[in-house]
Structure formats: structure tokens, C-alpha cells
Write an enzyme that holds these catalytic residues in place. Structure first.
Site, short mmCIF file in Angstrom:
data_model
loop_
_atom_site.label_atom_id
_atom_site.label_comp_id
_atom_site.label_asym_id
_atom_site.label_seq_id
_atom_site.Cartn_x
_atom_site.Cartn_y
_atom_site.Cartn_z
N LYS A 194 0.63 -1.22 0.20
CA LYS A 194 0.11 -0.04 0.26
C LYS A 194 0.60 1.25 -0.01
CE LYS A 194 -3.60 2.10 2.65
NZ LYS A 194 -4.43 2.33 3.48
N GLU A 197 10.49 -4.45 4.81
CA GLU A 197 10.62 -5.85 4.29
C GLU A 197 10.38 -6.02 2.58
OE1 GLU A 197 8.69 -4.81 6.69
OE2 GLU A 197 8.65 -6.05 8.29
N GLY A 224 -4.88 -1.81 4.76
CA GLY A 224 -3.99 -2.98 4.24
C GLY A 224 -4.62 -4.26 4.51
N ARG A 225 -5.10 -4.57 5.72
CA ARG A 225 -5.69 -5.92 5.93
C ARG A 225 -7.00 -6.34 5.52
NH1 ARG A 225 -4.69 -3.00 10.04
NH2 ARG A 225 -6.34 -2.27 11.57
N GLU A 268 -4.89 -6.94 14.78
CA GLU A 268 -4.19 -5.61 14.39
C GLU A 268 -5.38 -4.70 14.15
OE1 GLU A 268 -2.54 -4.51 10.29
OE2 GLU A 268 -0.81 -4.66 11.55
N HIS A 301 -4.39 -33.51 16.96
CA HIS A 301 -3.24 -34.64 17.49
C HIS A 301 -2.17 -33.75 18.04
CE1 HIS A 301 -4.88 -37.96 15.61
NE2 HIS A 301 -5.38 -36.85 14.66
N LYS A 339 9.10 -0.83 14.66
CA LYS A 339 9.69 -0.54 13.06
C LYS A 339 10.82 0.39 13.35
CE LYS A 339 5.56 -1.07 10.34
NZ LYS A 339 4.74 -0.44 9.35
O1 F6P Z 1 3.00 -3.08 9.81
C1 F6P Z 1 1.65 -3.19 9.75
C2 F6P Z 1 1.26 -2.92 8.13
O2 F6P Z 1 1.17 -1.44 8.09
C3 F6P Z 1 0.03 -3.53 8.12
O3 F6P Z 1 -1.05 -2.89 8.33
C4 F6P Z 1 0.03 -3.71 6.65
O4 F6P Z 1 -0.76 -4.53 5.93
C5 F6P Z 1 1.46 -4.09 6.33
O5 F6P Z 1 2.10 -3.34 7.36
C6 F6P Z 1 1.93 -3.83 4.88
O6 F6P Z 1 2.08 -2.52 4.69
P1 F6P Z 1 2.25 -2.03 2.95
O7 F6P Z 1 1.14 -2.71 2.30
O8 F6P Z 1 2.15 -0.66 3.24
O9 F6P Z 1 3.56 -2.61 2.67
#
Ligand code: F6P
Length: 535
Positions: A196, A202, A254-255, A340, A371, A500
């Protein structure tokens, strides 16, 4: 806020759930909700008519209807980020005009969906190719909501997957991308950078690594990279051509984003028609959520069951147990969606939350979990409400006998959790096995099941794209209703920020570029350990 319900709980908490069934032969029908082909059964809980009335009253008191309507109409209900919350619009592209900041959002939304469909058709047919020919593999690079939804849905829809193979890289741990890239061809792989913000460390680290891999392998990033993002600036800075960018707006959390461009990998896997069916399933749940009275409203009753168990009965976790191997990432998906969204200790007005926030959500598919951790569900000292999901029918007619066993196990578990096994029955069993005296008594006690452990079951005919859409929208609205009742903002996530920020200060420390002064003793010792380890 929960005082009346808590006193009701103390009145009824010693009652056996099985007695509720004995007293009311219609209990299963009375305490379940249907929407189209879905059935949500919450009768194996201690919820009675009085409890349900108390719970639905909360919806009135807390203004669930007004908040719900505001959400669907584009109100800025995400107050701490001053944003609208309109993921519901993504699954209703043909809906009536919907204005945000004076602009109708449906038209651009339809255009983006049509561009996604056009691209998906070209990739799937081989009309759009990489330097090595038709695309054989898709790598979606994203994390959190830009990963969990697409992974969960792609796995869930495996029987419909007739497009290129899909892989998902999320972790910044180099092992993740390494293990995926080593088995695919850099000249026939389509790389989707899903973020987003397009700044997530990452994702951007993995995207850089993937670009170097494509270049080194004789591929062409200009042909092979797509971006899914709200940020035109960042995607341009990364060098992705405009025609390869699928944008969306900040009113998609995002979610909650699998329904739009972030779902492109799902569309590439199962095709535009199946993706449209997924959207239609979500929309059918939206329509139901908007119109059904509280007691017959599936997301509302799922939410109220959650409030009853967590905030009233005081059970701090809930287990999500899909008896559906293809829903194996659903618990992880719901962990983000629920924790979240509702893992907050401050109310919308900034005051401290006077009751527990959303629960810890965890789980694994059945029958595997049986199990592993079901021992604790049945005999541990904590009560953990269980949420079962199961399809009446699988996708493999030749393996129908497997499916019968799967369903039998699912139903058996909810029955066992409720019914339990008393000491007398355990003694009789041990006696039959030849035990007597003190040893019989000791052995029998280990074989007692307390029972009275609540569970709910969501049952659906088959896990089709439409049904998956219904299930995901059901859980989204459940989280929404719980959040409104708790008075929190379910749509921000400030709790992820501090870690972060600190990671940004620690990376240069690990490289020895700055001094660890100001860090605590434990962090300094751990840094020393890492810096002292030679490969
Ligand atoms: O760290 C949390 C977050 O902001 C989530 O809410 C989101 O889904 C994820 O990181 C990834 O964010 P982006 O889509 O901006 O890379």
C-alpha cells in the site's frame, strides 16, 4: 458496559449446555443464523434468549447501525487517520455513485478492476510474456495485508487454480526469497510488488533482491515487474512503468485489501470470472449485514458471540479451527484482521479502555490440530471458545470417504467439548478394563472431560470463490461490530510503529556504524553476541 451481562453470566455459568438442549428441542434452530447457503450455529454456547437480548441491546447502545451505514457511505470513521473505510466498495464495482471528497470512486475503481482483468487474461493466455516466453510463475512480494489475504485466498481456491504457479515472499529473512527464487526461472517469472505504502522495509528489500535476480538471470524488470500501491511517487521512484501499476486509495486498509489490486495474484491464479465470484460473495454478505435484523444477522451474531466469550465470560483467546485444509492460512489471516484491528487499549476518544480489547486469535486446520493442542482444549484449565468451519462437500468426489471422516471429526469435536465425560462414566470404563480400588480412582480422574466448553460452527456447502468471499466479508464485519461495541478504532494500527522505528536504529548498530550507548544492557549483550559471531 457489560455489568448486566456479567451478572447474567454468573447466574447461568454453572448450567450445562447440554441441559439447554434438553429444555429446548428447537435450540439449534433458535440459536443459529442462515444467510443464503451458509449456516452459523452458536447453539453449543451458553447464550440464552436473555443473553442474546442483552447482547443485541449493546448494538443499539453503541450505535452499530449508524457506524455501519457511515462506513458504507464513505464517512471518515477511521478517526485517528482521518480516512474513510471503503473496502466494501471494492466488491461492488457496479454500485451507485459513491462520493469521497466530492469525487465518485466507482468509476476509477471499475477501470482498475478492468485493467487487472485485462492483464490477467493476457498473462494467463500467454499473450503477455517475459523474455523467456509465457509466464510460468508469479511471485507476490508483500507483507501483512499485502500478503496474508492473497496467500490465504490462493490456497483456499486451489481447485480453481488454472493460471501460473503463485509464490509469496513476505519475510525480510533472506531465507524466504532465496528458497523461492532458487526453484523458478528469472525469465518467465512475473514479479508483483504489493505494498500500500511502497515503503515497507521488508517488501522493498525483497523487491530489490528480486530485481537483481531478474537482471542477473537475463530477464527484464521493465517487462516483468508490476506494482500494487497507493503511491504513484514511490512506484515511479522504483522504476515501475505506469502501465504496470495498479493503484488504490488510502480508504482501503491493508488487512482489508484482498478485494482490490492487492488480490491480483489471486486473479492470475483463478481467473477474472472466479475473482468476480469472490467479490460477489463478499457483496452478498455486505447486503445481508446492512439489512438483516440483529438476531438474524450473521456478522452481528458472530461478533456478539465473541463479545460474550471474551468481555463477558472472560475467555481471553479464541481458537479458529477450519476443517478445511485449503483454509490453512485462515487463522493467520484472521490474526492480522482481528488482532491488528481490535488489539487496542485506548478508546476512540483517547481514554483507557475499561475492559479487555479483542482476543488473541489462533488456530490450525483440523484434523491436524486434534493431534497437537486439542488436549488442552478438552482438559486444560483454561476455557477456549472454539470456532469450527467446515464444508459439507469437498472438491474431490473420488475422495468423498475422506471428506465424510473430516466432517465426522469436526462434529465430534464440538460435541465432545460440550458434552464432556463425567467421573462416573470414566470409572465405569476403567472398571471394565480391570482396574479397581485406589488405582481405578486415580486412572479414572485422568479420563474425565469437564465438558461445557463452548464452540460455534460455520458450515457451508463447498469452498467455492463465492463462499470464500462470503466467509471473509463475514469475518471483516464481525471485527467491525466488535470494534464499535468496544468503542475503539478498528482501522488504525499504531501499535506496529515503535518496533519498526527501533529496528531502524538497530540496523546501523549491527553494522557497527553507530555506538550502542543508550541501549539497555540486554539489547547491548545481544548485539555483542551477533557482532561476535563469525560465519
Ligand atoms: O506493519 C503493519 C502494516 O502496516 C499492515 O497494516 C500492512 O498490511 C502491512 O504493514 C504492509 O503494509 P504495506 O502494504 O504498506 O507494505
Amino acid at each position: 458496559m457489560f455489568t448486566d451481562l456479567k451478572s447474567l453470566h454468573s447466574e447461568i455459568c454453572s448450567e450445562d449446555i447440554t441441559d439447554l438442549f434438553d429444555r429446548d428441542p428447537d435450540r439449534a434452530a433458535t440459536f443459529s443464523v442462515r444467510h443464503e447457503t451458509l449456516l452459523f450455529d452458536y447453539s453449543k454456547t451458553r447464550i440464552t434468549s436473555r443473553v442474546r437480548t442483552g447482547l443485541t441491546t449493546l448494538c443499539e447502545k453503541r450505535g452499530v447501525a449508524a457506524k455501519r451505514d457511515a462506513m458504507f457511505l464513505g464517512g471518515r470513521i477511521n478517526e485517528t487517520e482521518k480516512r474513510a473505510v471503503l473496502h466494501t466498495a471494492l466488491r461492488d464495482p457496479e454500485g451507485p455513485e459513491l462520493l469521497v471528497d466530492g469525487e465518485d470512486i466507482r468509476r476509477p475503481l471499475r477501470e482498475t478492476l478492468e485493467r487487472m482483468e485485462d492483464l490477467a487474461r493476457r498473462v494467463r493466455s500467454g499473450a503477455m510474456q517475459g523474455p523467456g516466453g509465457a509466464f510460468t510463475d508469479v511471485v507476490n512480494i508483500g507483507i501483512g495485508g499485502s500478503d496474508l489475504g492473497p496467500v490465504m485466498a490462493t490456497l483456499a481456491l486451489a481447485p480453481y487454480h488454472d493460471g501460473p504457479r503463485c509464490h509469496f515472499v513476505s519475510n525480510v529473512d533472506g531465507a524466504h526469497i532465496h528458497d523461492i527464487l532458487q526453484r523458478i526461472d528469472p525469465r518467465t517469472t512475473l514479479v508483483i510488488v504489493a505494498s500500500k505504502t511502497f515503503t515497507t522495509v521488508e517488501t522493498m528489500t525483497n523487491a530489490g533482491t528480486a530485481r537483481r535476480w531478474v537482471e542477473a538471470g537475463g530477464g527484464d524488470p521493465a517487462q516483468q515487474f508490476l506494482a500494487l500501491s497507493t503511491s504513484e511517487e514511490e512506484t515511479e521512484a522504483f522504476g515501475i512503468p505506469q502501465e504496470h501499476v495498479f493503484g488504490f486509495e488510502d480508504w482501503v486498509g491493508g488487512r482489508y485489501s484482498v478485494w482490490g489490486p492487492i488480490g491480483l495474484s489471486v486473479m492470475l491464479a483463478v481467473g477474472p470470472e472466479n475473482f468476480r465470484a469472490f467479490l460477489a460473495g463478499g457483496k452478498s454478505m455486505d447486503d445481508h449485514f446492512l439489512s438483516a435484523p440483529w438476531e438474524r444477522n450473521m456478522p452481528v451474531m458472530l461478533a456478539l458471540t465473541g463479545i460474550w466469550h471474551n468481555q463477558v465470560c472472560g475467555y481471553p483467546t479464541r481458537a479458529v479451527l477450519p476443517y478445511d485444509q485449503r483454509l490453512r492460512r485462515l487463522p493467520a489471516y484472521l490474526q492480522q484482521l482481528e488482532m491488528e484491528s481490535n488489539g487496542k487499549s485506548v478508546a476512540m476518544d483517547g481514554s483507557a479502555l475499561p475492559f479487555p480489547s479483542g482476543p488473541v486469535v489462533w488456530g490450525e486446520p483440523g484434523t491436524n490440530g486434534q493431534h497437537a493442542f486439542y488436549q488442552l482444549l478438552h482438559q486444560g484449565t483454561s476455557v477456549i471458545p472454539a470456532e469450527f468451519l467446515v464444508a459439507a462437500m469437498g472438491h474431490e468426489p473420488e475422495l468423498a470417504h475422506h471428506h465424510k471422516l473430516l466432517v465426522a471429526n469436526c462434529l465430534a469435536q464440538s460435541e465432545a467439548l460440550m458434552r464432556g465425560r463425567g467421573l462416573d462414566e470414566a470409572r465405569a470404563r476403567m472398571r471394565a478394563e480391570g482396574y479397581e480400588g485406589a488405582e481405578l480412582e486415580r486412572q479414572a480422574r485422568h479420563r474425565v472431560f469437564p465438558g461445557n466448553r463452548p464452540s460455534t460452527t460455520l458450515i457451508y456447502p463447498q469452498l467455492t470463490p463465492y463462499v470464500l468471499g462470503q466467509i471473509i466479508a463475514l469475518y471483516e464485519h464481525r471485527v467491525f461490530v466488535e470494534g464499535v461495541i468496544l468503542g475503539i478504532n478498528s482501522f488504525d494500527q499504531w501499535g506496529v510503529e515503535l518496533g519498526k522505528e527501533l529496528a531502524n536504529t538497530l540496523a546501523p548498530l549491527l553494522a557497527g556504524e553507530t555506538s550502542p550507548d543508550g541501549k539497555d544492557g540486554s539489547t547491548r549483550a545481544l548485539l555483542d553476541y551477533v557482532r561476535g559471531t563469525k560465519g
